[in-house]
Design a protein around this motif. Structure first.
Motif, PDB file in Angstrom:
ATOM      1  N   HIS A  79       0.819  -1.212   0.000  1.00  0.00           N
ATOM      2  CA  HIS A  79       0.000   0.000   0.000  1.00  0.00           C
ATOM      3  C   HIS A  79       0.858   1.270   0.000  1.00  0.00           C
ATOM      4  CE1 HIS A  79      -4.337  -1.124   1.382  1.00  0.00           C
ATOM      5  NE2 HIS A  79      -4.306  -0.785   0.114  1.00  0.00           N
ATOM      6  N   VAL A  80       2.005   1.212   0.639  1.00  0.00           N
ATOM      7  CA  VAL A  80       2.789   2.433   0.863  1.00  0.00           C
ATOM      8  C   VAL A  80       4.269   2.191   0.585  1.00  0.00           C
ATOM      9  CG1 VAL A  80       1.195   3.330   2.614  1.00  0.00           C
ATOM     10  CG2 VAL A  80       3.092   1.868   3.324  1.00  0.00           C
ATOM     11  N   GLY A  81       5.006   3.300   0.408  1.00  0.00           N
ATOM     12  CA  GLY A  81       6.458   3.233   0.366  1.00  0.00           C
ATOM     13  C   GLY A  81       7.092   3.000  -0.987  1.00  0.00           C
ATOM     14  N   TRP A  82       6.309   3.021  -2.072  1.00  0.00           N
ATOM     15  CA  TRP A  82       6.873   2.819  -3.408  1.00  0.00           C
ATOM     16  C   TRP A  82       7.506   4.102  -3.940  1.00  0.00           C
ATOM     17  CZ3 TRP A  82       7.037  -2.044  -5.208  1.00  0.00           C
ATOM     18  CH2 TRP A  82       6.105  -2.976  -4.743  1.00  0.00           C
ATOM     19  N   ASP A  83       8.312   3.958  -4.932  1.00  0.00           N
ATOM     20  CA  ASP A  83       8.835   5.092  -5.697  1.00  0.00           C
ATOM     21  C   ASP A  83       7.887   5.332  -6.867  1.00  0.00           C
ATOM     22  OD1 ASP A  83      10.138   6.861  -7.358  1.00  0.00           O
ATOM     23  OD2 ASP A  83      11.942   5.645  -7.620  1.00  0.00           O
ATOM     24  N   TRP A  84       7.134   6.435  -6.814  1.00  0.00           N
ATOM     25  CA  TRP A  84       6.149   6.761  -7.861  1.00  0.00           C
ATOM     26  C   TRP A  84       6.654   7.882  -8.776  1.00  0.00           C
ATOM     27  CZ3 TRP A  84       1.752   4.070  -8.804  1.00  0.00           C
ATOM     28  CH2 TRP A  84       1.308   3.188  -7.803  1.00  0.00           C
ATOM     29  N   SER A  85       7.936   8.125  -8.774  1.00  0.00           N
ATOM     30  CA  SER A  85       8.488   9.276  -9.501  1.00  0.00           C
ATOM     31  C   SER A  85       8.254   9.211 -11.006  1.00  0.00           C
ATOM     32  CB  SER A  85       9.987   9.407  -9.210  1.00  0.00           C
ATOM     33  OG  SER A  85      10.696   8.246  -9.643  1.00  0.00           O
ATOM     34  N   GLN A  86       8.022   8.013 -11.549  1.00  0.00           N
ATOM     35  CA  GLN A  86       7.778   7.874 -12.985  1.00  0.00           C
ATOM     36  C   GLN A  86       6.310   7.566 -13.301  1.00  0.00           C
ATOM     37  OE1 GLN A  86      10.577   5.396 -15.098  1.00  0.00           O
ATOM     38  NE2 GLN A  86      12.349   6.231 -14.016  1.00  0.00           N
ATOM     39  N   GLY A  87       5.439   7.762 -12.298  1.00  0.00           N
ATOM     40  CA  GLY A  87       4.009   7.589 -12.531  1.00  0.00           C
ATOM     41  C   GLY A  87       3.482   6.202 -12.247  1.00  0.00           C
ATOM     42  N   TYR A  88       4.349   5.284 -11.938  1.00  0.00           N
ATOM     43  CA  TYR A  88       3.940   3.943 -11.551  1.00  0.00           C
ATOM     44  C   TYR A  88       4.888   3.463 -10.446  1.00  0.00           C
ATOM     45  CZ  TYR A  88       7.863   2.483 -14.524  1.00  0.00           C
ATOM     46  OH  TYR A  88       9.112   2.333 -15.088  1.00  0.00           O
ATOM     47  N   ASN A  89       4.492   2.427  -9.743  1.00  0.00           N
ATOM     48  CA  ASN A  89       5.279   1.974  -8.594  1.00  0.00           C
ATOM     49  C   ASN A  89       6.551   1.249  -9.004  1.00  0.00           C
ATOM     50  OD1 ASN A  89       3.267  -0.106  -9.412  1.00  0.00           O
ATOM     51  ND2 ASN A  89       4.360  -1.346  -7.901  1.00  0.00           N
ATOM     52  N   ARG A  90       7.650   1.659  -8.387  1.00  0.00           N
ATOM     53  CA  ARG A  90       8.937   0.960  -8.537  1.00  0.00           C
ATOM     54  C   ARG A  90       9.492   0.696  -7.146  1.00  0.00           C
ATOM     55  NH1 ARG A  90      13.108   3.987 -11.976  1.00  0.00           N
ATOM     56  NH2 ARG A  90      12.471   5.729 -10.644  1.00  0.00           N
ATOM     57  N   CYS A  91      10.365  -0.285  -7.042  1.00  0.00           N
ATOM     58  CA  CYS A  91      10.951  -0.614  -5.746  1.00  0.00           C
ATOM     59  C   CYS A  91      11.726   0.581  -5.192  1.00  0.00           C
ATOM     60  CB  CYS A  91      11.878  -1.812  -5.867  1.00  0.00           C
ATOM     61  SG  CYS A  91      11.026  -3.358  -6.255  1.00  0.00           S
ATOM     62  N   PRO A  92      11.589   0.868  -3.898  1.00  0.00           N
ATOM     63  CA  PRO A  92      12.377   1.950  -3.297  1.00  0.00           C
ATOM     64  C   PRO A  92      13.870   1.678  -3.463  1.00  0.00           C
ATOM     65  CG  PRO A  92      10.681   1.162  -1.791  1.00  0.00           C
ATOM     66  CD  PRO A  92      10.717   0.199  -2.923  1.00  0.00           C
ATOM     67  N   GLN A  93      14.635   2.719  -3.501  1.00  0.00           N
ATOM     68  CA  GLN A  93      16.060   2.611  -3.801  1.00  0.00           C
ATOM     69  C   GLN A  93      16.804   1.700  -2.824  1.00  0.00           C
ATOM     70  OE1 GLN A  93      18.029   6.414  -4.044  1.00  0.00           O
ATOM     71  NE2 GLN A  93      19.832   5.583  -5.067  1.00  0.00           N
ATOM     72  N   ALA A  94      16.415   1.734  -1.563  1.00  0.00           N
ATOM     73  CA  ALA A  94      17.133   0.953  -0.554  1.00  0.00           C
ATOM     74  C   ALA A  94      16.680  -0.507  -0.483  1.00  0.00           C
ATOM     75  CB  ALA A  94      16.971   1.601   0.820  1.00  0.00           C
ATOM     76  N   SER A  95      15.653  -0.848  -1.244  1.00  0.00           N
ATOM     77  CA  SER A  95      15.116  -2.205  -1.158  1.00  0.00           C
ATOM     78  C   SER A  95      15.802  -3.126  -2.164  1.00  0.00           C
ATOM     79  CB  SER A  95      13.612  -2.188  -1.424  1.00  0.00           C
ATOM     80  OG  SER A  95      13.351  -1.812  -2.768  1.00  0.00           O
ATOM     81  N   LYS A  96      15.548  -4.419  -2.032  1.00  0.00           N
ATOM     82  CA  LYS A  96      16.068  -5.381  -2.997  1.00  0.00           C
ATOM     83  C   LYS A  96      15.021  -6.463  -3.252  1.00  0.00           C
ATOM     84  CE  LYS A  96      18.417  -8.355   0.403  1.00  0.00           C
ATOM     85  NZ  LYS A  96      19.696  -9.021   0.760  1.00  0.00           N
TER      86      LYS A  96
END
Length: 244
Positions: free
Chosen positions: A147-164
């Protein structure tokens, strides 16, 4: 005194049998939901079991099957291509969320830009959680709470930078972990099985009717119960204490 006892008996029957009808056959105030449920001439694919009484439109049912659809721009393939076996559960999850008119007992108000209501602790049938987990356990993901914590900078959800990206069963060690955590406790894992009338089924055969109607009635009754003494005080506050 005899009359009072009869009245108490009547009130006890009313309290035991009165469901909160306001939560039955209703649609939540969400981004794509209809204002009230009704029949659809057609619903697409896995959403079709709800066509006789649905909170979703045919257009929404089609979008529920698309990768990164216009509904929420959500990318299932954030850690590589999600397997078809796994994806079908997310399609069914979306169909239940968008189309079901039987989630009223678990609807809660929220203050969010994209919806005014959400579901919380919907009791899912044991088989639904376990099959979902089993079919996804070898897929990959980078987050436990989707529900929360995604990277939406390109308009869709991507994994946060610190995640794997990790194997699914490492992120969600059990079916209960999956069902209760992936959507911020929208669902609750139960030991009730399909057909028990105590759990919501994601999957059902439309030719046999919607089993979730009776489940919603059961929990609406459970949530609406008032003791006869409470009703008596509310309805007849001026009665002499000696009668109580």
């Amino acid at each position: 005194m005899a009359a009072c006892r009869k009245l108490l008996g009547l009130l006890a029957l009313l309290a035991a049998g009165a469901a909160d009808v306001s939560v039955l056959n209703t649609c939540m105030d969400g981004k794509h939901h209809k204002t009230k449920p009704g029949k659809e001439d057609e619903l697409h694919g896995q959403c079709s079991p709800w066509k006789e009484n649905a909170c979703c439109t045919n257009s929404t049912s089609h979008a529920a099957h698309d990768d990164q659809s216009y509904l929420y721009n959500f990318n299932w393939n954030h850690c590589g291509i999600m397997s078809d076996a796994c994806k079908r559960h997310f399609i069914q999850d979306t169909c239940l969320y968008e189309c079901s008119p039987n989630l009223g007992p678990w609807i809660n108000k929220v203050d969010q830009t994209w919806r005014k209501e959400r579901i919380l602790d919907v009791p899912l049938c044991k088989e639904d959680c376990e099959q979902w987990w089993n079919d996804c356990r070898k897929d990959m993901t980078c987050k436990k709470n989707w529900h929360v914590g995604w990277d939406w900078s390109q308009g869709y959800n991507r994994c946060p930078q610190a995640s794997k990206c990790q194997l699914w069963e490492l992120v969600f060690p059990s079916p209960q972990d999956l069902c209760e955590k992936i959507w911020s406790k929208s669902y609750k894992y139960t030991t009730f099985t399909r057909g028990s009338k105590r759990c919501i089924q994601m999957w059902f055969n439309e030719t046999q009717g919607n089993p979730n109607v009776e489940v919603a009635k059961y929990y609406a009754n459970a949530g609406a119960g008032l003791s006869p003494w409470t009703l008596l005080v509310l309805l007849f506050p001026a009665l002499p204490a000696t009668l109580l």
